[in-house]
Design an enzyme around this catalytic site. Sequence first.
Site, mmCIF file in Angstrom:
data_model
loop_
_atom_site.group_PDB
_atom_site.id
_atom_site.type_symbol
_atom_site.label_atom_id
_atom_site.label_comp_id
_atom_site.label_asym_id
_atom_site.label_seq_id
_atom_site.Cartn_x
_atom_site.Cartn_y
_atom_site.Cartn_z
ATOM 1 N N CYS A 251 -27.198 12.186 -26.689
ATOM 2 C CA CYS A 251 -28.222 13.231 -26.907
ATOM 3 C C CYS A 251 -27.728 14.270 -27.910
ATOM 4 O O CYS A 251 -27.961 15.474 -27.739
ATOM 5 C CB CYS A 251 -28.629 13.887 -25.602
ATOM 6 S SG CYS A 251 -29.504 12.778 -24.481
ATOM 7 N N GLN B 229 -21.146 21.515 -19.519
ATOM 8 C CA GLN B 229 -19.815 20.911 -19.478
ATOM 9 C C GLN B 229 -18.727 21.917 -19.127
ATOM 10 O O GLN B 229 -17.595 21.524 -18.813
ATOM 11 C CB GLN B 229 -19.493 20.250 -20.827
ATOM 12 C CG GLN B 229 -20.463 19.165 -21.239
ATOM 13 C CD GLN B 229 -20.505 18.011 -20.261
ATOM 14 O OE1 GLN B 229 -19.548 17.745 -19.537
ATOM 15 N NE2 GLN B 229 -21.626 17.305 -20.237
ATOM 16 N N LYS C 141 -23.636 17.823 -12.821
ATOM 17 C CA LYS C 141 -22.372 17.732 -13.559
ATOM 18 C C LYS C 141 -21.264 18.516 -12.851
ATOM 19 O O LYS C 141 -20.108 18.458 -13.242
ATOM 20 C CB LYS C 141 -22.561 18.228 -14.988
ATOM 21 C CG LYS C 141 -23.578 17.407 -15.776
ATOM 22 C CD LYS C 141 -23.765 17.953 -17.187
ATOM 23 C CE LYS C 141 -24.919 17.272 -17.894
ATOM 24 N NZ LYS C 141 -24.666 15.859 -18.209
ATOM 25 N N ASP D 288 -25.264 27.157 -23.285
ATOM 26 C CA ASP D 288 -25.419 25.915 -22.531
ATOM 27 C C ASP D 288 -24.079 25.626 -21.869
ATOM 28 O O ASP D 288 -23.123 25.214 -22.537
ATOM 29 C CB ASP D 288 -25.834 24.789 -23.480
ATOM 30 C CG ASP D 288 -25.823 23.412 -22.818
ATOM 31 O OD1 ASP D 288 -25.485 23.310 -21.626
ATOM 32 O OD2 ASP D 288 -26.127 22.426 -23.512
ATOM 33 N N HIS E 70 -26.493 19.669 -27.895
ATOM 34 C CA HIS E 70 -27.270 18.664 -27.174
ATOM 35 C C HIS E 70 -28.736 18.825 -27.566
ATOM 36 O O HIS E 70 -29.192 19.919 -27.902
ATOM 37 C CB HIS E 70 -27.086 18.899 -25.670
ATOM 38 C CG HIS E 70 -27.647 17.839 -24.786
ATOM 39 N ND1 HIS E 70 -28.987 17.758 -24.492
ATOM 40 C CD2 HIS E 70 -27.042 16.842 -24.081
ATOM 41 C CE1 HIS E 70 -29.200 16.742 -23.659
ATOM 42 N NE2 HIS E 70 -28.034 16.164 -23.396
#
Length: 404
Positions: free
Chosen positions: A362, A197, A220, A194, A117
């Site tokens: 992104c 998700q 999220k 990261d 991202h």
Amino acid sequence: MSAETLTLRVQFPGLAGGWHYLDTAATAQKPQAVIDATVAAMGRDYATVHRGVYARSAEMTLAFEAARRRTAQFLGGREDEVVFTRGATESINLVAQTWAQDNMKAGDRILVSTLEHHANIVPWQMLRDRIGIEIDVCPLTADGAIDLEAAEKILDERHKLVALAHVSNVLGSVLHVEHAAKLAHNVGAKLLVDGCQAAPRIALDVAAMDCDFYAFSAHKLYGPTGIGVLWARREILEDMRPWQGGGAMIDRVTFDETTYAPAPQRFEAGTPMIIEALGMAAAMDWLEGVGLERALRHERELTAVLRRELAARNDVTVFGPEDSLGIVSFALDGVHPHDLGTILDEEAADGTRVAIRAGHHCAQPLMDHLGVPATARASFGLYSDESDIEALLKGIERTRRIFG
């Protein structure tokens, strides 16, 4: 719709009216339990934290710090390793502007991957422009996973940081974090993950993963916007300087000198996101109450069904690995993803509307790698079921008829 999914779906006011929401990877809908927690925090229970000597302020301070403990439990870390930020983007920027700037010099290197991202690319480019570090890009396997065999060949003692996505927001491919940590640590580098998700779908244990930094966003995770988390090892946080100055992060201020609060408070200047922290804790309670194993199984099953249905069409290209998690990116021949998304959002004859994401998500370097300007992306949550897939497929058929 199964009775089990229906029981969950009715908890989400944002899904009322038969709307087929397939954009959870961008932001998840909120269950009533989270809405209630944020409303109570903003109304009946509201007060500032850390400063007031009156009872409600003390009670809110206890609730706010309980949210930090809840977050640490959710991650498998320690309470004093959890920094509240505005989201994963701010978490990564915090690491770039403090730890990385102070521990890296010109000629040092960072390894990212092709599928990252922008939030895990741009902060490192800014750091490169400030101090002269170099950025290496790890390629992907043929099916769209981060190629850790290639990473092992790239990494050497010049690398100080490896920064990778746990789950790709475009391809749904899953990183073997423990393997990545071993590769990074073998050359003396730190690993930043990261987890935006991954957090809503995978039970997290930062100790077992052996990473050094972990970032995610609450929105999220079925929680509110405006809050996220940076987890970092205690010994790393203790050595990091603050990056913003103001109230709450200080020990003592004079015009000659300021001393700072210990971590994590010294990274949280100003009045914190009180309401959002309590909402995030409520989201974690709700998600773990439903079960992360159930979330993982449910979203894997839906992803497999949609991939199979799309692959059966000769006018669709499906991206990512077969075992992608919760996310399916695809292209419909001769139809721009924005056109597909617009038509899906128009009410069909049976009254259905479908929400997907269309664009570069992104992740423009990944789009360049895939050779497309954009993709259509369907992503699932615990409230999703096969009726959403059926509505999407009908919408694709309707789009194909419109475009001939």
